[in-house]
Design an enzyme around this catalytic site. Structure first.
Site, PDB file in Angstrom:
ATOM      1  N   GLU A  92       0.821  -1.198   0.000  1.00 10.27           N
ATOM      2  CA  GLU A  92       0.000   0.000   0.000  1.00 10.27           C
ATOM      3  C   GLU A  92       0.866   1.265   0.000  1.00 10.27           C
ATOM      4  O   GLU A  92       1.882   1.313   0.692  1.00 10.27           O
ATOM      5  CB  GLU A  92      -0.752  -0.044   1.326  1.00 10.27           C
ATOM      6  CG  GLU A  92      -2.086   0.543   1.345  1.00 10.27           C
ATOM      7  CD  GLU A  92      -2.750   0.188   2.683  1.00 10.27           C
ATOM      8  OE1 GLU A  92      -3.106  -0.977   2.892  1.00 10.27           O
ATOM      9  OE2 GLU A  92      -2.878   1.093   3.498  1.00 10.27           O
ATOM     10  N   CYS A 105       3.419   8.354   1.431  1.00  9.14           N
ATOM     11  CA  CYS A 105       3.703   7.448   2.542  1.00  9.14           C
ATOM     12  C   CYS A 105       4.052   6.088   1.943  1.00  9.14           C
ATOM     13  O   CYS A 105       3.238   5.497   1.233  1.00  9.14           O
ATOM     14  CB  CYS A 105       2.456   7.354   3.427  1.00  9.14           C
ATOM     15  SG  CYS A 105       2.640   6.194   4.789  1.00  9.14           S
ATOM     16  N   CYS A 112       4.320  -6.951   8.870  1.00  9.50           N
ATOM     17  CA  CYS A 112       5.220  -6.419   9.908  1.00  9.50           C
ATOM     18  C   CYS A 112       5.272  -7.394  11.072  1.00  9.50           C
ATOM     19  O   CYS A 112       4.244  -7.900  11.509  1.00  9.50           O
ATOM     20  CB  CYS A 112       4.728  -5.058  10.388  1.00  9.50           C
ATOM     21  SG  CYS A 112       5.845  -4.296  11.595  1.00  9.50           S
ATOM     22  N   CYS A 116       2.334  -4.612  16.835  1.00  7.57           N
ATOM     23  CA  CYS A 116       1.678  -3.725  17.814  1.00  7.57           C
ATOM     24  C   CYS A 116       0.183  -4.064  17.829  1.00  7.57           C
ATOM     25  O   CYS A 116      -0.407  -4.313  16.776  1.00  7.57           O
ATOM     26  CB  CYS A 116       1.896  -2.268  17.429  1.00  7.57           C
ATOM     27  SG  CYS A 116       3.640  -1.862  17.305  1.00  7.57           S
ATOM     28  N   CYS A 119      -2.518  -2.162  15.485  1.00  7.58           N
ATOM     29  CA  CYS A 119      -2.166  -1.833  14.097  1.00  7.58           C
ATOM     30  C   CYS A 119      -2.651  -2.890  13.116  1.00  7.58           C
ATOM     31  O   CYS A 119      -2.497  -4.092  13.358  1.00  7.58           O
ATOM     32  CB  CYS A 119      -0.647  -1.695  14.004  1.00  7.58           C
ATOM     33  SG  CYS A 119      -0.055  -1.441  12.329  1.00  7.58           S
ATOM     34  N   GLY A 164       5.127  -1.930   7.758  1.00  2.42           N
ATOM     35  CA  GLY A 164       6.473  -2.428   8.017  1.00  2.42           C
ATOM     36  C   GLY A 164       7.262  -1.555   8.967  1.00  2.42           C
ATOM     37  O   GLY A 164       6.895  -0.424   9.263  1.00  2.42           O
ATOM     38  N   LEU A 220       6.046   6.361  20.234  1.00  7.34           N
ATOM     39  CA  LEU A 220       6.154   6.195  21.684  1.00  7.34           C
ATOM     40  C   LEU A 220       4.845   5.627  22.241  1.00  7.34           C
ATOM     41  O   LEU A 220       4.822   4.583  22.885  1.00  7.34           O
ATOM     42  CB  LEU A 220       6.495   7.552  22.317  1.00  7.34           C
ATOM     43  CG  LEU A 220       6.742   7.576  23.812  1.00  7.34           C
ATOM     44  CD1 LEU A 220       7.921   6.692  24.202  1.00  7.34           C
ATOM     45  CD2 LEU A 220       6.985   9.008  24.300  1.00  7.34           C
ATOM     46  N   HIS A 221       3.753   6.338  21.998  1.00 11.86           N
ATOM     47  CA  HIS A 221       2.384   5.874  22.277  1.00 11.86           C
ATOM     48  C   HIS A 221       2.006   5.625  23.733  1.00 11.86           C
ATOM     49  O   HIS A 221       0.868   5.250  24.018  1.00 11.86           O
ATOM     50  CB  HIS A 221       2.028   4.614  21.469  1.00 11.86           C
ATOM     51  CG  HIS A 221       2.181   4.766  19.990  1.00 11.86           C
ATOM     52  ND1 HIS A 221       1.987   5.962  19.340  1.00 11.86           N
ATOM     53  CD2 HIS A 221       2.516   3.873  19.019  1.00 11.86           C
ATOM     54  CE1 HIS A 221       2.194   5.785  18.043  1.00 11.86           C
ATOM     55  NE2 HIS A 221       2.520   4.542  17.816  1.00 11.86           N
ATOM     56  N   CYS A 341      -3.299   2.831   8.334  1.00 12.41           N
ATOM     57  CA  CYS A 341      -2.225   2.184   7.598  1.00 12.41           C
ATOM     58  C   CYS A 341      -2.423   0.673   7.611  1.00 12.41           C
ATOM     59  O   CYS A 341      -2.714   0.083   8.631  1.00 12.41           O
ATOM     60  CB  CYS A 341      -0.867   2.628   8.152  1.00 12.41           C
ATOM     61  SG  CYS A 341      -0.001   1.498   9.211  1.00 12.41           S
TER      62      CYS A 341
END
Ligand code: SAH
Ligand code: SF4
Length: 360
Positions: A92, A105, A112, A116, A119, A164, A220-221, A341
């Site tokens: 994508e 982007c 990936c 996480c 995601c 990724g 960071l989140h 994403c």
């Protein structure tokens, strides 16, 4: 066997390859011009280059290795492309319009492995790294699309924030940056390029030591290890303390600003006490750090996470500001076209798998 894309080579690498194959190094610049200024997509169209040399290139390389599979255009001008790679994998790429220019982007891996928990990309494990040619190819596909519209639009900015983990594909990501920033080619300045990482500590240090010179963003989140480990399992390997040390190393080494990305997840990391804790964590780095608050894009499979309300986002922002932390809220693009994403890709793959399972 399929041929690699010539987009994967830097100007120096191309010159060295030509020399090895008995051609003048100076020819590299003619080829480079044809690829990135005239933007030809066939070696036969490189009219300035000697026939013999064009034939040699065509024997060893392809130019385009990506094929457009789907394209969705949003009301705000965002375009989401799904490309098919030579091995059939789908990736994508997104074009976004800003006041300051056009940004693309790019994706760096097929899937990936960081996984996480919020995601969409992590839902499909990594099947392979992209080559630098495939990453440059995404930018070129978008630029060629713009060229066909004949509005004299150029891609001016790049964010390495697609599917990724770019630091898990360090070599190809680095070569990609060297190709697109070359002032004789696409000439996208390193300050117009931002690489985002989930926080692979040794690679942040390697990046600080490199000459790549692009902006860096850290996902960071969370303001503490407890929450960060809950939402990002990478925090077990690289907790907040070594991550902050690597960030300090980067800041000291480069003296450039850094972006700290912070997705707001309802009732998980979006409360006033989290904002205060985050302000403390940023602390002495506040002069060189900008916190980018990201409204969460809900993902069907991760129903445990919801977007924070507008009021909560504003309150979080205000608390950071009151504590002298520079921060911004990320503007959303293409909300009407599977914006998060990895969403378009995972949707497409799931529907293809379903079709196969149902025998259609
Ligand atoms: N792997 C890298 C770069 C790609 S992800 C990284 O994690 O930094 C780019 C950014 O999008 C990251 O900050 C990531 O946390 C964020 N992101 C992932 N899923 C999202 C979602 N559903 N809503 C909003 N942001 C998301
Ligand atoms: Fe991978 Fe980044 Fe998604 Fe985490 S947020 S799973 S590192 S793409």
């Amino acid at each position: 066997m399929s041929k690699p894309s010539i987009y994967g080579l830097t100007l120096d690498q191309l010159a060295a390859w030509l020399a090895e194959h008995g051609h003048k190094k100076s020819r590299a610049l003619q080829i480079w011009n044809a690829l990135y200024r005239e933007r030809v997509t066939e070696f036969s169209a490189m009219t300035e280059v000697k026939q013999e040399c064009r034939d040699l290139l065509a024997e060893h390389f392809a130019i385009e290795t990506l094929e457009e599979h789907t394209r969705q255009e949003s009301a705000d001008g965002t375009i989401k492309f799904l490309f098919r790679l030579q091995d059939g994998n789908l990736i994508e790429t997104v074009l976004m319009r800003h006041k300051f220019g056009l940004s693309v982007c790019v994706t760096t891996q097929v899937g990936c492995n960081i996984g996480c928990s919020f995601c969409a990309s992590g839902l499909l494990r990594k099947s392979r790294d992209l080559t630098s040619g495939e990453i440059v190819g995404q930018v070129m596909k978008v630029q060629l699309h713009l060229d066909r519209r004949q509005r004299d639009e150029l891609v001016t900015h790049i964010v390495v924030m697609g599917i990724g983990e770019p630091f898990d594909n360090f070599e190809h990501m680095s070569n990609f940056i060297r190709v697109i920033r070359d002032h004789k080619g696409l000439a996208i300045g390193p300050r117009h390029i931002t690489v985002s990482t989930s926080g692979l500590v040794p690679k942040i240090r390697e990046f600080a030591d490199s000459d790549l010179g692009t902006n860096l963003a850290i996902s960071l989140h969370a303001p503490n290890n407890e929450i960060r480990t809950q939402i990002m399992k990478i925090n077990r390997a690289y907790p907040i303390e070594p991550l902050m040390e690597a960030i300090d190393y980067y800041l000291e080494k480069t003296n450039r600003r850094i972006t700290l990305e912070y997705i707001l997840l309802r009732d998980i990391n979006d409360q006033p006490e989290h904002a205060l804790e985050l302000a403390q964590l940023v602390g002495s780095r506040r002069n060189l750090a900008n916190v980018n608050l990201i409204p969460y894009n809900p993902v069907d499979e991760h129903s445990q996470y919801q977007r924070s309300s507008k009021e909560t986002i504003t309150a979080f922002y205000d608390t950071l500001k009151k504590n002298n932390i520079s921060c911004s809220v990320r503007l959303e693009h293409g909300v009407d076209i599977d914006a998060a994403c990895g969403q378009l890709r995972s949707k497409q793959i799931r529907s293809e798998r379903k079709r196969v399972a149902e025998g259609n």
